[in-house]
Design an enzyme around this catalytic site. Sequence first.
Site, short mmCIF file in Angstrom:
data_model
loop_
_atom_site.label_atom_id
_atom_site.label_comp_id
_atom_site.label_asym_id
_atom_site.label_seq_id
_atom_site.Cartn_x
_atom_site.Cartn_y
_atom_site.Cartn_z
N VAL A 15 7.18 2.82 4.32
CA VAL A 15 8.16 2.11 3.49
C VAL A 15 7.75 2.16 2.02
CG1 VAL A 15 9.23 -0.13 3.02
CG2 VAL A 15 8.91 0.63 5.38
N CYS A 16 6.48 1.90 1.74
CA CYS A 16 6.00 1.91 0.34
C CYS A 16 6.09 3.32 -0.24
CB CYS A 16 4.56 1.41 0.26
SG CYS A 16 4.37 -0.32 0.75
N ALA A 17 5.75 4.32 0.55
CA ALA A 17 5.82 5.71 0.09
C ALA A 17 7.27 6.08 -0.25
CB ALA A 17 5.24 6.65 1.14
N THR A 55 8.38 4.29 -3.47
CA THR A 55 7.77 4.89 -4.65
C THR A 55 8.42 6.23 -4.98
OG1 THR A 55 5.70 3.76 -4.20
CG2 THR A 55 5.59 5.67 -5.66
N SER A 68 0.84 -1.20 0.00
CA SER A 68 0.00 0.00 0.00
C SER A 68 0.87 1.24 0.00
CB SER A 68 -0.91 0.02 1.23
OG SER A 68 -1.61 1.24 1.30
#
Length: 154
Positions: free
Chosen positions: A59-61, A64, A54
């Site tokens: 971490v995903c942000a 990305t 997500s």
Amino acid sequence: MATTKLKGNLVNLCGTDVNVGDKAPVVTVVAKDLSEIQVGGEQGKAQIVVVVPSLDTPVCAAETRRFNVEAAKIENAEVVIVSMDLPFAMGRFCTTKGIENLKVGSDFRNKDFASAYGVLIADGPLKGITARAIFVINASGKVTYKDICEEITE
């Protein structure tokens, strides 16, 4: 069955196990504007498919944002972030974080991507979303790199 870990606990993945040398399955995901993005297969340029659980996690942000910077440096390649986030949330994320050099695609409708690439989390608290992974697909549609991260939170 492939596995990964969530905070040290083993998590099973389900779907088709796609490996280096395999033809990359062609799958449609939903763009932030509700149009469709085709991922996989022969597209005449390299594809870097970054799979995250997500965009609404630190971490995903961060991952990305980093790929957004690096994507600007790659010629004849397309970077696509795939998650189970709703397209509206993905659009909001891209707007607020200045994401302009890559595409974002949601697999929320049928989980086709997660199933076709073997990254659908089968059990545990994140059951039903995608594991963290990267696939590189060459212009001819073959998988040339695959990495399913050992720990989802890293």
